[in-house]
Design a protein around this motif. Structure first.
Motif, PDB file in Angstrom:
ATOM      1  N   TRP A 113      -3.706   3.499   7.613  1.00 52.64           N
ATOM      2  CA  TRP A 113      -4.375   3.406   6.309  1.00 52.64           C
ATOM      3  C   TRP A 113      -5.885   3.618   6.467  1.00 52.64           C
ATOM      4  CZ3 TRP A 113      -3.129   3.202   1.271  1.00 52.64           C
ATOM      5  CH2 TRP A 113      -4.082   2.701   0.369  1.00 52.64           C
ATOM      6  N   GLU A 114      -6.467   2.959   7.478  1.00 53.62           N
ATOM      7  CA  GLU A 114      -7.919   3.053   7.698  1.00 53.62           C
ATOM      8  C   GLU A 114      -8.352   4.455   8.129  1.00 53.62           C
ATOM      9  OE1 GLU A 114      -8.555  -0.120  10.533  1.00 53.62           O
ATOM     10  OE2 GLU A 114      -8.260  -1.659   8.989  1.00 53.62           O
ATOM     11  N   GLN A 148      -1.778  -0.613   8.997  1.00 54.11           N
ATOM     12  CA  GLN A 148      -3.180  -0.857   8.663  1.00 54.11           C
ATOM     13  C   GLN A 148      -4.096   0.149   9.352  1.00 54.11           C
ATOM     14  OE1 GLN A 148      -4.361  -2.873   6.321  1.00 54.11           O
ATOM     15  NE2 GLN A 148      -6.436  -2.161   6.758  1.00 54.11           N
ATOM     16  N   LYS A 149      -3.832   0.436  10.627  1.00 55.40           N
ATOM     17  CA  LYS A 149      -4.663   1.395  11.379  1.00 55.40           C
ATOM     18  C   LYS A 149      -4.546   2.798  10.769  1.00 55.40           C
ATOM     19  CE  LYS A 149      -5.996  -0.992  15.148  1.00 55.40           C
ATOM     20  NZ  LYS A 149      -7.338  -1.361  15.416  1.00 55.40           N
ATOM     21  N   ASP A 209       3.520  -4.224   6.310  1.00 58.35           N
ATOM     22  CA  ASP A 209       2.288  -4.987   6.597  1.00 58.35           C
ATOM     23  C   ASP A 209       1.988  -5.073   8.095  1.00 58.35           C
ATOM     24  OD1 ASP A 209       4.260  -6.715   7.379  1.00 58.35           O
ATOM     25  OD2 ASP A 209       3.604  -8.391   6.139  1.00 58.35           O
ATOM     26  N   ASN A 262       0.348  -3.934  11.871  1.00 61.29           N
ATOM     27  CA  ASN A 262      -0.947  -3.493  12.382  1.00 61.29           C
ATOM     28  C   ASN A 262      -0.998  -1.960  12.403  1.00 61.29           C
ATOM     29  OD1 ASN A 262      -3.533  -3.815  13.769  1.00 61.29           O
ATOM     30  ND2 ASN A 262      -2.445  -3.156  15.601  1.00 61.29           N
ATOM     31  N   LYS A 297       0.854  -1.184   0.000  1.00 56.89           N
ATOM     32  CA  LYS A 297       0.000   0.000   0.000  1.00 56.89           C
ATOM     33  C   LYS A 297       0.885   1.226   0.000  1.00 56.89           C
ATOM     34  CE  LYS A 297      -3.949  -1.972   2.331  1.00 56.89           C
ATOM     35  NZ  LYS A 297      -4.524  -2.298   3.619  1.00 56.89           N
TER      36      LYS A 297
END
Length: 125
Positions: free
Chosen positions: A29-30, A26-27, A21, A23, A4
């Protein structure tokens, strides 16, 4: 899975970043898009973001171009050189950070961003 990418924009800059990759990545990104105001600490930019993550394989010494998340201040950190906590030529955050990405290109471009500047983080193409 493709890496990403996010884009960091200031008045004068547009920089692409590859996320790992974790956590933490990801947080973040969200939570995008995120807007903030730059704080500088030596050759580090940081600003608070609306993300809360605990320490995750945190690093006390980082590399030039690393993006870190600093849990005590819920801060997005961009490392592009020495900080006041650095010893010798190492790049040292105020305390350990979660590394969640790496700048694509030359991180030194952030030297021209001044404290108080508006910064926008968006999902990349």
């Amino acid at each position: 899975m493709a890496i990403k990418k996010i884009t960091i924009k200031t008045e004068d800059l547009k920089v692409d970043v590859g996320l790992n990759d974790s956590n933490t990545a990801q947080k973040i990104w969200e939570a995008l898009p995120i807007e903030g105001r730059v704080n500088t600490w030596g050759d580090e930019i940081y600003f608070s973001i609306p993300v809360s993550v605990e320490l995750e394989k945190a690093k006390a010494v980082v590399l030039e171009g690393d993006l870190g998340y600093w849990p005590p201040g819920s801060a997005f950190c961009i490392f592009f050189g020495l900080t006041p906590a650095s010893q010798g030529d190492e790049i040292r955050p105020a305390s350990p950070v979660n590394i969640f990405g790496k700048i694509i290109g030359d991180p030194k471009v952030f030297k021209k961003v001044s404290s108080g500047a508006k910064i926008i983080i968006e999902k990349g193409e």
